[in-house]
Design a protein around this motif. Sequence first.
Motif, PDB file in Angstrom:
ATOM      1  N   VAL A 196       0.855  -1.189   0.000  1.00  0.00           N
ATOM      2  CA  VAL A 196       0.000   0.000   0.000  1.00  0.00           C
ATOM      3  C   VAL A 196       0.882   1.227   0.000  1.00  0.00           C
ATOM      4  O   VAL A 196       1.697   1.428   0.911  1.00  0.00           O
ATOM      5  N   VAL A 197       0.709   2.063  -1.012  1.00  0.00           N
ATOM      6  CA  VAL A 197       1.686   3.123  -1.281  1.00  0.00           C
ATOM      7  C   VAL A 197       0.998   4.411  -1.712  1.00  0.00           C
ATOM      8  O   VAL A 197       0.008   4.386  -2.440  1.00  0.00           O
ATOM      9  N   GLU A 198       1.575   5.524  -1.258  1.00  0.00           N
ATOM     10  CA  GLU A 198       1.353   6.813  -1.903  1.00  0.00           C
ATOM     11  C   GLU A 198       2.713   7.397  -2.222  1.00  0.00           C
ATOM     12  O   GLU A 198       3.613   7.422  -1.375  1.00  0.00           O
ATOM     13  N   MET A 199       2.853   7.874  -3.456  1.00  0.00           N
ATOM     14  CA  MET A 199       4.129   8.411  -3.928  1.00  0.00           C
ATOM     15  C   MET A 199       3.842   9.508  -4.953  1.00  0.00           C
ATOM     16  O   MET A 199       2.695   9.742  -5.317  1.00  0.00           O
ATOM     17  N   GLY A 200       4.872  10.185  -5.397  1.00  0.00           N
ATOM     18  CA  GLY A 200       4.688  11.161  -6.459  1.00  0.00           C
ATOM     19  C   GLY A 200       4.270  10.480  -7.747  1.00  0.00           C
ATOM     20  O   GLY A 200       4.828   9.444  -8.121  1.00  0.00           O
ATOM     21  N   GLY A 201       3.266  11.043  -8.416  1.00  0.00           N
ATOM     22  CA  GLY A 201       2.785  10.486  -9.672  1.00  0.00           C
ATOM     23  C   GLY A 201       3.061  11.417 -10.836  1.00  0.00           C
ATOM     24  O   GLY A 201       3.593  12.524 -10.671  1.00  0.00           O
ATOM     25  N   HIS A 202       2.681  10.972 -12.012  1.00  0.00           N
ATOM     26  CA  HIS A 202       2.942  11.721 -13.244  1.00  0.00           C
ATOM     27  C   HIS A 202       2.413  13.152 -13.136  1.00  0.00           C
ATOM     28  O   HIS A 202       1.254  13.372 -12.794  1.00  0.00           O
ATOM     29  N   GLY A 203       3.256  14.129 -13.397  1.00  0.00           N
ATOM     30  CA  GLY A 203       2.893  15.538 -13.288  1.00  0.00           C
ATOM     31  C   GLY A 203       3.235  16.151 -11.945  1.00  0.00           C
ATOM     32  O   GLY A 203       3.042  17.366 -11.755  1.00  0.00           O
ATOM     33  N   LEU A 219       2.623  29.770  -8.474  1.00  0.00           N
ATOM     34  CA  LEU A 219       2.440  29.015  -7.234  1.00  0.00           C
ATOM     35  C   LEU A 219       2.377  29.865  -5.968  1.00  0.00           C
ATOM     36  O   LEU A 219       2.232  29.317  -4.874  1.00  0.00           O
ATOM     37  N   LYS A 220       2.445  31.169  -6.102  1.00  0.00           N
ATOM     38  CA  LYS A 220       2.332  32.040  -4.923  1.00  0.00           C
ATOM     39  C   LYS A 220       1.002  32.772  -4.987  1.00  0.00           C
ATOM     40  O   LYS A 220       0.671  33.399  -6.000  1.00  0.00           O
ATOM     41  N   ASP A 221       0.208  32.685  -3.910  1.00  0.00           N
ATOM     42  CA  ASP A 221      -1.123  33.282  -3.934  1.00  0.00           C
ATOM     43  C   ASP A 221      -1.089  34.761  -3.539  1.00  0.00           C
ATOM     44  O   ASP A 221      -0.042  35.314  -3.202  1.00  0.00           O
ATOM     45  N   GLU A 222      -2.250  35.389  -3.572  1.00  0.00           N
ATOM     46  CA  GLU A 222      -2.330  36.835  -3.336  1.00  0.00           C
ATOM     47  C   GLU A 222      -1.986  37.212  -1.901  1.00  0.00           C
ATOM     48  O   GLU A 222      -1.687  38.384  -1.615  1.00  0.00           O
ATOM     49  N   ASP A 223      -2.016  36.244  -0.998  1.00  0.00           N
ATOM     50  CA  ASP A 223      -1.663  36.510   0.398  1.00  0.00           C
ATOM     51  C   ASP A 223      -0.207  36.188   0.711  1.00  0.00           C
ATOM     52  O   ASP A 223       0.209  36.254   1.874  1.00  0.00           O
ATOM     53  N   GLY A 224       0.548  35.823  -0.322  1.00  0.00           N
ATOM     54  CA  GLY A 224       1.959  35.516  -0.121  1.00  0.00           C
ATOM     55  C   GLY A 224       2.252  34.074   0.235  1.00  0.00           C
ATOM     56  O   GLY A 224       3.406  33.734   0.508  1.00  0.00           O
ATOM     57  N   GLY A 225       1.221  33.218   0.252  1.00  0.00           N
ATOM     58  CA  GLY A 225       1.432  31.802   0.560  1.00  0.00           C
ATOM     59  C   GLY A 225       1.821  31.011  -0.674  1.00  0.00           C
ATOM     60  O   GLY A 225       1.404  31.325  -1.789  1.00  0.00           O
ATOM     61  N   TRP A 226       2.621  29.992  -0.465  1.00  0.00           N
ATOM     62  CA  TRP A 226       3.061  29.126  -1.556  1.00  0.00           C
ATOM     63  C   TRP A 226       2.268  27.823  -1.554  1.00  0.00           C
ATOM     64  O   TRP A 226       1.976  27.266  -0.499  1.00  0.00           O
ATOM     65  N   VAL A 227       1.948  27.350  -2.763  1.00  0.00           N
ATOM     66  CA  VAL A 227       1.250  26.073  -2.931  1.00  0.00           C
ATOM     67  C   VAL A 227       2.045  25.243  -3.930  1.00  0.00           C
ATOM     68  O   VAL A 227       2.238  25.652  -5.084  1.00  0.00           O
ATOM     69  N   ALA A 228       2.538  24.080  -3.495  1.00  0.00           N
ATOM     70  CA  ALA A 228       3.287  23.195  -4.384  1.00  0.00           C
ATOM     71  C   ALA A 228       2.326  22.381  -5.246  1.00  0.00           C
ATOM     72  O   ALA A 228       1.272  21.942  -4.776  1.00  0.00           O
ATOM     73  N   ASP A 229       2.706  22.162  -6.498  1.00  0.00           N
ATOM     74  CA  ASP A 229       1.834  21.478  -7.458  1.00  0.00           C
ATOM     75  C   ASP A 229       2.033  19.955  -7.375  1.00  0.00           C
ATOM     76  O   ASP A 229       2.543  19.312  -8.284  1.00  0.00           O
ATOM     77  N   TYR A 230       1.568  19.388  -6.258  1.00  0.00           N
ATOM     78  CA  TYR A 230       1.727  17.965  -6.015  1.00  0.00           C
ATOM     79  C   TYR A 230       0.662  17.149  -6.753  1.00  0.00           C
ATOM     80  O   TYR A 230      -0.495  17.552  -6.852  1.00  0.00           O
ATOM     81  N   VAL A 231       1.087  15.988  -7.231  1.00  0.00           N
ATOM     82  CA  VAL A 231       0.191  14.974  -7.789  1.00  0.00           C
ATOM     83  C   VAL A 231       0.645  13.641  -7.195  1.00  0.00           C
ATOM     84  O   VAL A 231       1.824  13.293  -7.274  1.00  0.00           O
ATOM     85  N   ARG A 232      -0.271  12.898  -6.591  1.00  0.00           N
ATOM     86  CA  ARG A 232       0.100  11.658  -5.918  1.00  0.00           C
ATOM     87  C   ARG A 232      -0.442  10.439  -6.659  1.00  0.00           C
ATOM     88  O   ARG A 232      -1.534  10.481  -7.233  1.00  0.00           O
ATOM     89  N   GLU A 243      -5.371  -4.067  -6.709  1.00  0.00           N
ATOM     90  CA  GLU A 243      -6.745  -3.907  -6.248  1.00  0.00           C
ATOM     91  C   GLU A 243      -7.285  -2.533  -6.629  1.00  0.00           C
ATOM     92  O   GLU A 243      -8.451  -2.399  -7.035  1.00  0.00           O
ATOM     93  N   ARG A 244      -6.419  -1.524  -6.527  1.00  0.00           N
ATOM     94  CA  ARG A 244      -6.865  -0.159  -6.773  1.00  0.00           C
ATOM     95  C   ARG A 244      -5.645   0.721  -7.023  1.00  0.00           C
ATOM     96  O   ARG A 244      -4.628   0.587  -6.339  1.00  0.00           O
ATOM     97  N   ILE A 245      -5.724   1.611  -8.008  1.00  0.00           N
ATOM     98  CA  ILE A 245      -4.635   2.540  -8.267  1.00  0.00           C
ATOM     99  C   ILE A 245      -5.225   3.833  -8.824  1.00  0.00           C
ATOM    100  O   ILE A 245      -6.096   3.796  -9.696  1.00  0.00           O
ATOM    101  N   GLU A 246      -4.791   4.966  -8.281  1.00  0.00           N
ATOM    102  CA  GLU A 246      -5.359   6.254  -8.676  1.00  0.00           C
ATOM    103  C   GLU A 246      -4.276   7.326  -8.733  1.00  0.00           C
ATOM    104  O   GLU A 246      -3.321   7.299  -7.947  1.00  0.00           O
ATOM    105  N   LEU A 247      -4.460   8.277  -9.633  1.00  0.00           N
ATOM    106  CA  LEU A 247      -3.648   9.482  -9.690  1.00  0.00           C
ATOM    107  C   LEU A 247      -4.455  10.615  -9.083  1.00  0.00           C
ATOM    108  O   LEU A 247      -5.589  10.863  -9.501  1.00  0.00           O
ATOM    109  N   ILE A 248      -3.882  11.294  -8.067  1.00  0.00           N
ATOM    110  CA  ILE A 248      -4.646  12.238  -7.264  1.00  0.00           C
ATOM    111  C   ILE A 248      -3.959  13.608  -7.265  1.00  0.00           C
ATOM    112  O   ILE A 248      -2.924  13.785  -6.617  1.00  0.00           O
ATOM    113  N   PRO A 249      -4.479  14.600  -7.994  1.00  0.00           N
ATOM    114  CA  PRO A 249      -3.927  15.958  -7.883  1.00  0.00           C
ATOM    115  C   PRO A 249      -4.119  16.478  -6.462  1.00  0.00           C
ATOM    116  O   PRO A 249      -5.220  16.341  -5.893  1.00  0.00           O
ATOM    117  N   ARG A 250      -3.070  17.054  -5.884  1.00  0.00           N
ATOM    118  CA  ARG A 250      -3.196  17.523  -4.506  1.00  0.00           C
ATOM    119  C   ARG A 250      -2.347  18.785  -4.299  1.00  0.00           C
ATOM    120  O   ARG A 250      -1.245  18.725  -3.736  1.00  0.00           O
TER     121      ARG A 250
END
Length: 251
Positions: free
Chosen positions: A125-132, A229-242, A178-185
């Motif tokens: 059972v794994v979560e890791m970086g996925g395509h993108g 990736l930087k919002d109007e309040d100065g916060g950073w959001v990384a473009d993760y896909v799992r 059993e199950r495999i998914e790509l999850i933008p996060r």
Amino acid sequence: MAQNWDPQAYGREGAFVHKLAGGVVEWLDAKPGERILDLGCGDGQLTAQLAAIGTNITGVDSSAAMVEAAKSRGIAAEQGSAEQLPFPANQFDAVFSNAALHWVRGQDEMMAEVHRVLKRGGRFVVEMGGHGNIAAIRVALMAVLARHGYAYREDGVNYYPTPAGYRARLERHGFSIERIELIPRPTPLPEGGMAGWLNTFRRGVLDGLPQELRPAIVNETCALLEPALKDEDGGWVADYVRLRFIAHACS
């Protein structure tokens, strides 16, 4: 390029890794008494959560510093390579991994070892970086490195597969999926922002550069990424896909 981990920096800049692991922990559905291997246990924060529910869990990580940090939390942890696990065959009911397998260079060797140490029918059972995953971050960093004559430093740092590609690889190694998914996060970063992320998760890349150049590489990369990736309040959001999956050792 080998990634170099600083447990203190990881605890400060990477705490979101274990805090956002609820989905893959739910898929694991660990039961008290089960023997579980946490592959790439890092500093042991998530391992400790699984131990607290009564599992017989062991951590393994390639970083000696991370293993010591895990042991300081009371975790049974060993230093070892995912491609050559330091455990006998047929030992574990489950092998669990969160945010680690995209660092493994020998994917086929790792899968063979996971299959070896799992009991027949045991789950992987794994979560890791996925395509993108971190696509914008990687493009910006590669552009800045190329500008300074170090484009190769980002080559092959991580492996971010597609679900179809990883399914096929797992099946070749005797797993049924059993199950495999790509999850933008999209993932908000802590106070250290993108500079903190780069200095933690690209420490191996930066350590191979002249020391006087490293701050410029980080600053220029952040400047390129601000519009995306930087919002109007100065916060950073990384473009993760799992990429998240459950597979079973079936042959």
